[in-house]
Design a protein around this motif. Structure first.
Motif, short mmCIF file in Angstrom:
data_model
loop_
_atom_site.label_atom_id
_atom_site.label_comp_id
_atom_site.label_asym_id
_atom_site.label_seq_id
_atom_site.Cartn_x
_atom_site.Cartn_y
_atom_site.Cartn_z
N TYR A 104 -32.51 -56.41 21.45
CA TYR A 104 -31.12 -56.19 21.30
C TYR A 104 -30.58 -54.50 21.60
O TYR A 104 -29.82 -54.20 21.89
N LEU B 96 -29.22 -48.75 22.24
CA LEU B 96 -28.99 -48.12 21.05
C LEU B 96 -30.15 -47.18 20.63
O LEU B 96 -31.21 -47.66 20.49
N GLY C 73 -27.46 -44.38 12.20
CA GLY C 73 -28.30 -43.33 12.81
C GLY C 73 -28.79 -43.97 14.14
O GLY C 73 -29.40 -43.33 14.76
N PHE C 74 -28.16 -45.21 14.74
CA PHE C 74 -28.43 -45.52 15.54
C PHE C 74 -27.17 -45.82 16.60
O PHE C 74 -26.15 -46.19 16.02
N GLY C 75 -27.21 -45.36 17.87
CA GLY C 75 -26.13 -45.62 18.61
C GLY C 75 -25.32 -44.37 18.94
O GLY C 75 -25.32 -43.77 18.00
N HIS C 76 -24.55 -44.38 19.68
CA HIS C 76 -23.67 -43.36 20.09
C HIS C 76 -22.60 -43.67 21.02
O HIS C 76 -22.89 -44.19 22.03
N ARG C 77 -21.61 -43.02 20.96
CA ARG C 77 -20.42 -43.46 21.89
C ARG C 77 -20.60 -42.74 23.44
O ARG C 77 -20.42 -43.45 24.28
N ARG D 10 -24.22 -60.76 14.53
CA ARG D 10 -22.60 -60.48 14.99
C ARG D 10 -21.72 -60.74 13.81
O ARG D 10 -20.86 -60.03 13.36
N ASP E 210 -28.24 -37.76 13.42
CA ASP E 210 -28.26 -38.03 12.11
C ASP E 210 -29.36 -38.99 11.33
O ASP E 210 -29.33 -38.89 10.20
N ALA F 110 -19.03 -43.82 10.59
CA ALA F 110 -19.11 -44.02 11.77
C ALA F 110 -19.44 -42.52 12.44
O ALA F 110 -19.69 -42.49 13.68
N HIS F 111 -19.38 -41.55 11.72
CA HIS F 111 -19.19 -40.27 12.21
C HIS F 111 -20.10 -39.38 11.43
O HIS F 111 -21.31 -39.69 11.24
N ARG G 250 -24.92 -52.45 10.05
CA ARG G 250 -25.48 -51.82 11.31
C ARG G 250 -26.63 -50.80 10.89
O ARG G 250 -26.70 -50.23 9.90
N LEU G 251 -27.71 -50.45 11.97
CA LEU G 251 -28.56 -49.46 11.51
C LEU G 251 -28.13 -48.24 11.76
O LEU G 251 -27.62 -47.73 12.86
N ASN H 105 -29.68 -41.24 16.64
CA ASN H 105 -28.99 -40.18 16.91
C ASN H 105 -29.49 -39.09 16.15
O ASN H 105 -30.27 -39.25 15.00
N ALA I 125 -22.55 -40.70 8.61
CA ALA I 125 -23.81 -41.29 8.99
C ALA I 125 -24.93 -40.79 8.45
O ALA I 125 -26.14 -41.63 8.04
N LYS J 194 -28.38 -52.92 24.51
CA LYS J 194 -27.03 -52.04 24.17
C LYS J 194 -27.42 -50.71 24.36
O LYS J 194 -26.32 -49.80 23.74
N1 ACO Z 1 -26.60 -51.21 14.79
C1 ACO Z 1 -26.40 -52.41 15.29
N2 ACO Z 1 -25.49 -52.58 16.33
C2 ACO Z 1 -24.94 -51.59 16.89
C3 ACO Z 1 -25.32 -50.20 16.45
C4 ACO Z 1 -25.97 -50.13 15.35
N3 ACO Z 1 -26.15 -49.14 14.64
N4 ACO Z 1 -24.22 -49.31 16.97
C5 ACO Z 1 -23.63 -50.23 17.89
N5 ACO Z 1 -24.11 -51.61 17.66
C6 ACO Z 1 -23.60 -52.84 18.68
C7 ACO Z 1 -22.24 -52.95 18.36
O1 ACO Z 1 -22.18 -53.99 17.48
C8 ACO Z 1 -21.87 -53.47 19.72
O2 ACO Z 1 -22.20 -54.65 20.06
P1 ACO Z 1 -21.47 -55.63 20.63
O3 ACO Z 1 -21.49 -55.61 22.29
O4 ACO Z 1 -22.30 -57.04 20.72
O5 ACO Z 1 -19.92 -55.66 20.27
C9 ACO Z 1 -22.56 -52.64 20.68
O6 ACO Z 1 -23.65 -52.03 20.08
C10 ACO Z 1 -21.71 -51.45 21.13
O7 ACO Z 1 -21.48 -50.69 20.04
P2 ACO Z 1 -20.08 -50.19 19.75
O8 ACO Z 1 -19.60 -50.00 18.26
O9 ACO Z 1 -19.00 -50.70 20.59
O10 ACO Z 1 -20.09 -48.53 20.25
P3 ACO Z 1 -19.23 -47.48 19.65
O11 ACO Z 1 -19.22 -46.34 20.78
O12 ACO Z 1 -17.89 -47.91 19.46
O13 ACO Z 1 -19.75 -46.82 18.44
C11 ACO Z 1 -21.18 -45.72 16.73
C12 ACO Z 1 -20.75 -45.71 18.28
C13 ACO Z 1 -19.79 -45.59 16.10
C14 ACO Z 1 -22.05 -44.28 16.75
C15 ACO Z 1 -22.17 -46.84 16.46
O14 ACO Z 1 -23.27 -47.22 17.44
C16 ACO Z 1 -22.38 -46.93 15.09
O15 ACO Z 1 -21.41 -47.52 14.17
N6 ACO Z 1 -23.51 -46.46 14.76
C17 ACO Z 1 -24.20 -46.29 13.36
C18 ACO Z 1 -23.43 -45.15 12.95
C19 ACO Z 1 -23.78 -43.80 13.22
O16 ACO Z 1 -25.15 -43.49 13.23
N7 ACO Z 1 -22.99 -42.62 13.50
C20 ACO Z 1 -23.24 -41.48 13.81
C21 ACO Z 1 -22.72 -40.89 15.14
S1 ACO Z 1 -23.66 -39.70 15.60
C22 ACO Z 1 -22.39 -38.49 14.87
O17 ACO Z 1 -21.48 -38.56 14.55
C23 ACO Z 1 -23.02 -37.13 14.85
#
Ligand code: ACO
Length: 430
Positions: A354, A360, A304-308, A296, A365, A265-266, A301-302, A363, A269, A358
């Motif tokens: 989707y 997404l 490299g997608f999404g960021h806190r 769900r 990475d 997750a960090h 999870r995809l 990022n 990735a 959300k």
């Molecule tokens: N693929 C599919 N769904 C996703 C993804 C993803 N990559 N990321 C988030 N979501 C969904 C979650 O399931 C959640 O859905 P819900 O609202 O139905 O429960 C919603 O989007 C919100 O996501 P959270 O997990 O609550 O977001 P959080 O801020 O806790 O997590 C994180 C962020 C860990 C980066 C997450 O997006 C993830 O796991 N991404 C994939 C791993 C990744 O690329 N990490 C690198 C981060 S960047 C870095 O460290 C340099």
């Protein structure tokens, strides 16, 4: 920090005036440190969704606007005009160096690249196929056993020596871990080379023949290190601060940060992205994997997608995407199909309801692994590369935390949900 106040009235009418602190930019924070004393309640925020853990003047992120600044300088400008060594000076000291300061800092880092010879013996103790992140955290943790003259956190000079050592020696440790994996002899650092050239030399040179420096690779790594250098209170940096807040020696705190970075997750990735792309294998399978990511009930999870924090775009991703194009075009490597697959996946996800809903986005990475791959860096080393860049951010934060006279040990509280008091029953009676 100027002050305002936030009034909180509990259900029983107890009133608290909670100070509001204003930073130089960004949202205000409500200071709740008196809350328990005045109201008898804790705040509850697992995962720190709305909690500032400290004040810091190092890095600023605006997740909505996609802004990232080190000491006030936008990362785009630093990526374009600066170098990783200059950015390191900036992060550690607060301002850009003069030409003289930069030269001195650069020379100092070059002079600290060697490891204590005794430490090299450690590497023989690891299994040949040990993950390089496991080696990195173990070796960095054990640096405190070798460098006793930089363990006194209260001494600014020792803090400087520690900072120089971490920055300079981490590439040597990383390269040694890689050489162990591939069964080649360890290459000593070469201090006439700059930071990234020296790293490439230690990774890819062999004693049997001269090494031809790959300037594009050195340039790409320098950019990646600038982009990864700091990211305010992320998971690994917060871990370094937390471990260091107990007064633990700084090498142990950095080793803790390396361990935190390893997770998928960090920092893990980038490795996970490549594994995922390989698993997808062909553009025709993208739909199936996107559906899995949206399900769900499926943990996939995809990667490299999404960021806190970034909820519109990751500014580092924009810069690195361009570099990925440049590297692949200039190197003409045969990994283009993987990059093409990544670009197609990116397009599919960006148009999908989707992912739009959300917020997404790819990022940093999502692209960094593609570049590492094109530079012939093995997947297991991707997170190690991230650690090399982030090491300076960790160090800057550790220094800021330790120099803060109001600093305290980090010690969160909890919402207890276990059994209430019960009496012990002898084993024969259970
Ligand atoms: N693929 C599919 N769904 C996703 C993804 C993803 N990559 N990321 C988030 N979501 C969904 C979650 O399931 C959640 O859905 P819900 O609202 O139905 O429960 C919603 O989007 C919100 O996501 P959270 O997990 O609550 O977001 P959080 O801020 O806790 O997590 C994180 C962020 C860990 C980066 C997450 O997006 C993830 O796991 N991404 C994939 C791993 C990744 O690329 N990490 C690198 C981060 S960047 C870095 O460290 C340099």
């Amino acid at each position: 920090m100027s002050q305002d106040a936030f009034r909180l009235i509990s259900p029983d009418g107890t009133e608290s005036e909670l100070p509001v602190h204003k930073g130089t930019t960004g949202p205000d924070v409500i200071d709740i440190s008196r809350l328990y004393r005045e109201q008898g309640v804790f705040t509850y925020d697992p995962g720190f969704m709305a909690t500032g853990s400290c004040s810091s003047d190092i890095t600023y992120i605006d997740g909505e606007e996609g802004v990232l600044m080190y000491r006030g300088y936008p990362v785009e400008q630093l990526a374009k005009h600066s170098s990783f060594i200059e950015v390191s000076y900036l992060l550690l000291h607060g301002d850009l160096p003069t030409a003289e300061q930069l030269e001195e800092f650069d020379q100092t880092i070059r002079r600290h690249t060697m490891l204590n010879e005794g430490m090299l013996k450690f590497f023989n103790g690891f299994r040949y196929d040990a993950h390089p992140m496991a080696i990195l955290s173990a070796v960095v943790g054990s640096m405190s056993a070798y460098y006793h003259d930089s363990l006194d956190s209260s001494n600014p000079e020792e803090r400087d020596i520690f900072a120089h050592r971490i920055l300079a020696k981490l590439p040597t440790v990383a390269a040694a871990a890689y050489k162990l994996n591939i069964g080649q002899p360890f290459m000593y650092p070469q201090n006439d080379l700059n930071y990234t050239e020296n790293l490439l030399h230690m990774l890819f040179a062999v004693p049997a023949e001269p090494y031809e420096m790959d300037e594009i690779a050195a340039e790409a790594l320098d950019l990646l290190f600038i982009l990864h250098a700091d990211h305010e209170q992320n998971c690994s940096t917060s871990t370094v601060r937390m471990a260091g807040s107990s007064g633990a020696n700084p090498y142990s705190a950095i080793a803790a940060g390396i361990s935190a970075l390893w997770g998928p997750a960090h920092g893990g990735a980038n490795e996970a992205v490549l594994e995922m792309l390989q698993e997808i294998g062909h553009p025709k399978h993208i739909g199936k994997f996107v559906d899995k990511a949206k399900d769900r009930d499926d943990p996939f999870r995809l990667m490299g997608f999404g960021h806190r924090v970034y909820k519109n775009f990751d500014p580092r991703a924009t810069i690195i995407r361009e570099m990925a194009h440049k590297v692949l075009a200039r190197l003409g490597r045969q990994d283009t199909p993987l990059f093409d697959l990544a670009l197609e996946l990116e397009q599919v996800a960006l148009k999908d309801e989707y992912f739009i809903e959300k917020n997404l986005y790819p990022n940093v990475d999502f692209y960094s692994g593609i570049i590492y791959r094109a530079l012939n860096i093995p997947t297991s080393m991707f997170t190690v590369m991230f650690a090399l860049g982030r090491s300076v951010g960790w160090t800057a934060h550790w220094r800021e935390m330790i120099a803060d006279p109001t600093g305290r040990i980090s010690r969160p509280r909890q919402l207890y949900t276990g059994p209430t008091q019960r009496d012990y029953v002898a084993v024969a009676d259970r």
